[in-house]
Design a protein around this motif. Sequence first.
Motif, mmCIF file in Angstrom:
data_model
loop_
_atom_site.group_PDB
_atom_site.id
_atom_site.type_symbol
_atom_site.label_atom_id
_atom_site.label_comp_id
_atom_site.label_asym_id
_atom_site.label_seq_id
_atom_site.Cartn_x
_atom_site.Cartn_y
_atom_site.Cartn_z
ATOM 1 N N LEU B 425 0.842 -1.208 0.000
ATOM 2 C CA LEU B 425 0.000 0.000 0.000
ATOM 3 C C LEU B 425 0.872 1.251 0.000
ATOM 4 O O LEU B 425 0.602 2.215 -0.718
ATOM 5 C CB LEU B 425 -0.921 -0.016 1.228
ATOM 6 N N GLU B 426 1.916 1.191 0.792
ATOM 7 C CA GLU B 426 2.790 2.370 0.849
ATOM 8 C C GLU B 426 3.484 2.602 -0.490
ATOM 9 O O GLU B 426 3.722 3.749 -0.881
ATOM 10 C CB GLU B 426 3.800 2.207 1.990
ATOM 11 N N ALA B 427 3.803 1.538 -1.182
ATOM 12 C CA ALA B 427 4.433 1.693 -2.493
ATOM 13 C C ALA B 427 3.499 2.428 -3.454
ATOM 14 O O ALA B 427 3.938 3.231 -4.280
ATOM 15 C CB ALA B 427 4.814 0.322 -3.058
ATOM 16 N N LEU B 428 2.220 2.125 -3.351
ATOM 17 C CA LEU B 428 1.280 2.793 -4.257
ATOM 18 C C LEU B 428 0.960 4.209 -3.793
ATOM 19 O O LEU B 428 0.654 5.078 -4.612
ATOM 20 C CB LEU B 428 -0.015 1.977 -4.362
ATOM 21 N N ARG B 429 1.013 4.428 -2.478
ATOM 22 C CA ARG B 429 0.727 5.782 -1.979
ATOM 23 C C ARG B 429 1.667 6.794 -2.621
ATOM 24 O O ARG B 429 1.297 7.939 -2.876
ATOM 25 C CB ARG B 429 0.888 5.819 -0.455
ATOM 26 N N GLU B 430 2.897 6.353 -2.883
ATOM 27 C CA GLU B 430 3.878 7.271 -3.463
ATOM 28 C C GLU B 430 3.738 7.371 -4.984
ATOM 29 O O GLU B 430 4.447 8.141 -5.613
ATOM 30 C CB GLU B 430 5.300 6.791 -3.118
ATOM 31 N N HIS B 431 2.930 6.521 -5.569
ATOM 32 C CA HIS B 431 2.855 6.518 -7.035
ATOM 33 C C HIS B 431 2.119 7.768 -7.524
ATOM 34 O O HIS B 431 1.092 8.139 -6.958
ATOM 35 C CB HIS B 431 2.122 5.256 -7.512
ATOM 36 N N PRO B 432 2.635 8.411 -8.579
ATOM 37 C CA PRO B 432 2.002 9.656 -9.058
ATOM 38 C C PRO B 432 0.517 9.489 -9.353
ATOM 39 O O PRO B 432 -0.272 10.403 -9.097
ATOM 40 C CB PRO B 432 2.773 9.968 -10.343
ATOM 41 N N LEU B 433 0.146 8.321 -9.867
ATOM 42 C CA LEU B 433 -1.257 8.118 -10.224
ATOM 43 C C LEU B 433 -2.153 8.305 -9.001
ATOM 44 O O LEU B 433 -3.245 8.883 -9.080
ATOM 45 C CB LEU B 433 -1.449 6.719 -10.820
ATOM 46 N N TRP B 434 -1.681 7.811 -7.868
ATOM 47 C CA TRP B 434 -2.479 7.941 -6.648
ATOM 48 C C TRP B 434 -2.259 9.321 -6.004
ATOM 49 O O TRP B 434 -3.196 10.002 -5.608
ATOM 50 C CB TRP B 434 -2.134 6.834 -5.645
ATOM 51 N N ARG B 435 -0.961 9.712 -5.963
ATOM 52 C CA ARG B 435 -0.628 10.958 -5.263
ATOM 53 C C ARG B 435 -1.303 12.130 -5.962
ATOM 54 O O ARG B 435 -1.871 13.000 -5.318
ATOM 55 C CB ARG B 435 0.890 11.142 -5.261
ATOM 56 N N GLU B 436 -1.241 12.105 -7.296
ATOM 57 C CA GLU B 436 -1.785 13.242 -8.034
ATOM 58 C C GLU B 436 -3.244 13.029 -8.402
ATOM 59 O O GLU B 436 -3.963 13.992 -8.678
ATOM 60 C CB GLU B 436 -0.949 13.467 -9.305
ATOM 61 N N GLY B 437 -3.647 11.742 -8.414
ATOM 62 C CA GLY B 437 -5.052 11.458 -8.701
ATOM 63 C C GLY B 437 -5.513 12.012 -10.039
ATOM 64 O O GLY B 437 -6.694 12.283 -10.240
ATOM 65 N N ARG B 438 -4.600 12.193 -10.973
ATOM 66 C CA ARG B 438 -4.961 12.819 -12.248
ATOM 67 C C ARG B 438 -5.880 11.904 -13.063
ATOM 68 O O ARG B 438 -5.615 10.737 -13.262
ATOM 69 C CB ARG B 438 -3.713 13.184 -13.067
ATOM 70 N N ARG B 439 -6.935 12.452 -13.509
ATOM 71 C CA ARG B 439 -7.864 11.697 -14.343
ATOM 72 C C ARG B 439 -8.559 12.648 -15.296
ATOM 73 O O ARG B 439 -8.735 13.822 -15.000
ATOM 74 C CB ARG B 439 -8.865 10.941 -13.480
ATOM 75 N N GLU B 440 -8.911 12.086 -16.429
ATOM 76 C CA GLU B 440 -9.640 12.874 -17.416
ATOM 77 C C GLU B 440 -11.124 12.710 -17.163
ATOM 78 O O GLU B 440 -11.541 11.830 -16.407
ATOM 79 C CB GLU B 440 -9.267 12.379 -18.814
#
Lengths: 764, 764
Positions: B425-440
């Motif tokens: 979980l911590e590995a994904l917390r740092e992932h930009p996709l999760w951290r930035e939550g960017r979505r179209e």
Amino acid sequence: MTIGQRIPMRDGHLKATGRLKFGADLRLPDLLYARLVLSPHAHGRLRRIETAPARAVPGVVAVLTAADLPWFQREPESHARALLAWERVVYYGQPVAVVLAESEAAAADSAARVEIDIEPLPAVVDPLKAMAPDAPRIWPGGRPGVRADAGAHAADVGSASEGSAVLPPNVSDHVRYTRGEIARGFEEADLVLELTYRTASVHQAYIEPHTTTAALDPATETLTIWTSTQDPFGVREEVADFLGWPENRIRVVPTPVGGGFGGKFTLLEPLVAALAIHTRRPVRLTLTRQEEFLIGTPAHASIITLKTGVKRDGTLTALQARVIFDAGAFPGSPARIAANLLGSFYRFPHYEIEAFEVLTHKPGVGAYRAPGAPQALFALESQMDEMARQLGLDPLEFRLRNVMGEGDELPSGKRYGPIGLRACLEALREHPLWREGRREPGEGIGLAVGGWHGGLEPAAAMCHVDRDGSVRIYVGAVDLQGTHTAMAQLAASILGVPLEQVRILQGDTDTSPYAGASGGSKTIYTVGLAVQRAAEEARQQILRIAAEHLEVAPEDLEIHDGQIYVRGVPEPRMRVGEVAALAQRFGGKFEPVFGRGTSAQREQAPGFAAMLVRVRVDPETGRVTVREVVVAQDVGRALNPLLIEGQMHGGAAQGLGWGLWEALRYDENGVALTASFLDYALPIAPEVPPIETRIVEVPSPHGPFGARGVGEPPVVPGAAAVANAIRDAVGVRMTELPITPERLWTAMTARMIAETRLRHEWGD
Amino acid sequence: MTIGQRIPMRDGHLKATGRLKFGADLRLPDLLYARLVLSPHAHGRLRRIETAPARAVPGVVAVLTAADLPWFQREPESHARALLAWERVVYYGQPVAVVLAESEAAAADSAARVEIDIEPLPAVVDPLKAMAPDAPRIWPGGRPGVRADAGAHAADVGSASEGSAVLPPNVSDHVRYTRGEIARGFEEADLVLELTYRTASVHQAYIEPHTTTAALDPATETLTIWTSTQDPFGVREEVADFLGWPENRIRVVPTPVGGGFGGKFTLLEPLVAALAIHTRRPVRLTLTRQEEFLIGTPAHASIITLKTGVKRDGTLTALQARVIFDAGAFPGSPARIAANLLGSFYRFPHYEIEAFEVLTHKPGVGAYRAPGAPQALFALESQMDEMARQLGLDPLEFRLRNVMGEGDELPSGKRYGPIGLRACLEALREHPLWREGRREPGEGIGLAVGGWHGGLEPAAAMCHVDRDGSVRIYVGAVDLQGTHTAMAQLAASILGVPLEQVRILQGDTDTSPYAGASGGSKTIYTVGLAVQRAAEEARQQILRIAAEHLEVAPEDLEIHDGQIYVRGVPEPRMRVGEVAALAQRFGGKFEPVFGRGTSAQREQAPGFAAMLVRVRVDPETGRVTVREVVVAQDVGRALNPLLIEGQMHGGAAQGLGWGLWEALRYDENGVALTASFLDYALPIAPEVPPIETRIVEVPSPHGPFGARGVGEPPVVPGAAAVANAIRDAVGVRMTELPITPERLWTAMTARMIAETRLRHEWGD
């Protein structure tokens, strides 16, 4: 305990009923059948091979010569590597071309149409002539490397002095052992006897011909070789070396050996491997019986001159020996073994033993049951008998007076541990045939001893116990003589399970742990020890698991009939299979029962045999009838007396063959005259009398349960025992094998003429 | 050291180029081809089977039914043992007859001419209806035995309370786990959420169909079975039990598995064994794709109701779960595993988890990658996501707050050792996709975790070093995922030899040491450990021999690149192969280099994965496009990151399949509606986006070099991650798999209507 029980050979019923599948029965899709085209000259230069008519036969895929197969385009290092001649042929029958066809019939048709043009060259056939410094050289370019076959059977004779470096060109090996001062030894003698003994070339004459199949896996470029061999790991090494491939791209699957006797090491495998690689199809070559006689690797002739000194009281003083072995076109004869054995039976305070291996234009030599020993002991035991008779001594007591035993030093420099040579003689001394000496008119009784020092080679084995309580033993050793049966007895006895539960799985060079060739009377002594250790380890594992499971101490448990008992409690607590199952199931808490055993025997376990024969000689024809045979053999510990007796029977029969019937003959041009069982006389059932066996047990300190190797010794004394019986019957000393009616009649007639002349000269 | 290197799967190039030979490629002389005749009814009484027209087809050797094969004439205990129906058929497609012919074409022609007369009976297809006490019984005579398949994948869940003894007749298993006081837990909650989740029946959809060949050796009456299986020793046990034969008369040769995923344990083997014994000829049966869908052993549907309580701050208070698994006609579903997993991710102080396995008129259930886990985690992770959203909490932080770790107790009663769930979980917390939550627009991001506790089973391995320096490792485990490559890396690293020198040889049930099924993410953890130990032992043997030979102390030696060095001396002293050769030659003084390793892991090494997906939902059609996938997985120690990534890729893709596409469908009479890849939608390349992998390494204290199993975890979170992303994108909570456009469109439309109504009712 099944150790010591008379258990029939496990696959015996399959062999006896013809249901066992041999290598030639293996069916493979797309298989090509190979047929050889043989040289009609023993020596010659290959000029031209016309293959077009042969290729025109329907179903023929290829007709190949060494020109097509680069691996053969060099001076060969061994008989097997010369199975397609390159530029020269060096023995009669050497293959010069090979046909590959979709059927055996097409291959045979095609092979007959290959036209060979060979320029004949003078062949050197007689080893004495070949030793002459000016004899034509078999290998003008230098002697090829030494084959491993005979070595694999051999005692370690490496510490011998290597003899003179300047040898005639066709002498490929020389050894010289000395002790004391030979001249002094003869000075001390009251009787000095010098005789020259000759043995014929003898074929192993296994029933199953050589058969090898090879297939290349195009995906992995690995080669699988199914072959009837005593030595799968040796084949792998030899083929890898021949092809220049790493061993791990070659898998050798040994097929059941329908008789080997030393003749099935590496023979067809390099050629068939090359054919499978060249054609990229599976290829099989199965020899015809004629080819077996022409291109097999028999034991070639020997000439042994012994000069011995002995005092009147029977004390030996000196031995001078000159041994010559004809090796055929490739080195590898057991000349060294013979030389070592000549000094390994009796205490000669002074000796000088010299041996020569000589090359001739004949097929390469192979191992044959106790290679070198029947030749050496025919000479030595005939000589011992003749000395005893000339001195008026009892031949058996004479031997007992001089026989070697524990602590005695051999020519090789080793010393005997406990051995049973004396015990074998003593076993026969008590036999009625010897004690009473009863014989009918025209009969004689002969005695001889023989023996074999035993091979050594590291080995490994595994022991896996399965959920149904069955035991898998993995070994890399091929079963020739029922050794797998004895191994199963070892494992069953150690593990405490019924014999039927134990399987010996031999696998192939990929799936098996290492073992050397099955030969040299070393299989039980080395591989059997590894099996013993593997089973012992598995037993300890079973006891540990059961103890933890039953919550008792391992030392309070015992195993019999496949059941685990707490000592002193009559009811079993669990089955061996249940213990194994605890370690072979999902979530199991114990490690699988899987014992490993390795062995590296460093001490030999020499085995000895002694033989009594009673013969009758027909005075009109010289024909010898063997009436009675008694064999005593020290086997250390008889793991399976039934199978041991089988070895003693077979060895004794082959020994009679050496003595009376068997000979491969070549004419002065090297053309083989004996190329079928019509020409080559094997002992057959009506000629072999009942053989009585006496098993002697002088335990080996290192063998499993004290066992020694048993395969080799019983073949060794046969020829001398027969010759000594003939001497006893008709008074003539026969020094050349086989003792055919013609030779014996000639000798008897010569003696009669001489005696008649003597009577005439001196008056009667 | 090759540990940790990115080594391609050793047979990958052969698989990729179509050169690997599978079981159906095996060519045997006299082979008969089998073709099945399938039942057109899901439930019925066999009245008559007319085989005469089928037997008249040229090339047909036999047309058999259970009436010809006594082994089938009894109430079957498993799906595999019912592969010929006896008296009744219990699922659509159950074989009722089998044709044996000289060619596949003749077999197919003949099978089409078999006339079947079955009296249809009412089929029970819906597991909820099947649970009714008065539902027609699938097995009027009592429930058949439990299959081993799912168990072989399972965590040990045996310590669960067994639940009530009075179960409805079609309920074949029941388990109940409780902790605390469930009512109090819900009292303490600020939010109580109850949802029911449904998963579809999903097929393993391996590329290679099942193929089994069997041949009886008439000489020894032993049976050889070549079969595409993950579990050769299991097949041996099952066939032995089916036939009533001892295991040691059956040899199972595993052929390369062209995809298994849990679907290749025992299936065709009992039938084909019976056919080979009956006809005394080799017989092969290779399933068609249609048969794979009809008589394979898929994962059947599940219905999981979760009721959870949570405080406003995100503290979990209670979990009530009711799990229903449809097992088809034979027990063996992973209902218990699912129940245990529901309580194995988050700290619920109070829980009550109950699971039922229900029988229906469908083919028997099988294992499919992490059996029970995708179902359980689809429910649990959807539920966690929904709670977080309803409470306005970050779904990842909410999980981190409640996630279990070392020392926490599972429903099974075991406690976790060190695990990597939090680290994933911590590995994904740092992932930009999760951290930035960017979505179209129209996109959503979903998160889920998954995991697998890992199987345990004893294993053994051998390590043999040969004269050419090559290493043979023997294992009994089938290579499914490149585990043989990783084992070669283990051995090469330990022995200090080049990887190319190491071969992993798997052999068969005769030639291999024991290993259980390849499945359950246990191969490297258990068999790999045995390999490690075998290599370590061989290394010690090499050092001892080299030390004696070189006259130095073993501890002064080291091995790298296949060479032996004296520490501190730059030049190598000898090659590893030379050391091995010292022990593999005539007269050698050292024992062969032959290491044994056994293992019996008693602690699991649970593996966890976490997954992020970004999806786009087409608002017009409900079609979901997966745009991005990130998988983090704790592998303990990445022995071979390349192959681990392959497992993560494949697992993630299959997880998407669970979520969006895959479903086996049956009509109300139990007739299968999905019997080809035209009906059954697999994720194919254009639908699977690039998958990013994050390897996490929390070492297992017991695995080789810290490794954990890696096969199962990455498939687990996929369906929930997709559902959570859809919830994020369009606000609807999808609780039934697969989330087809139709279902999603319907849910979106329903929500729109409800919102519209709400706006109308409350004014806008």
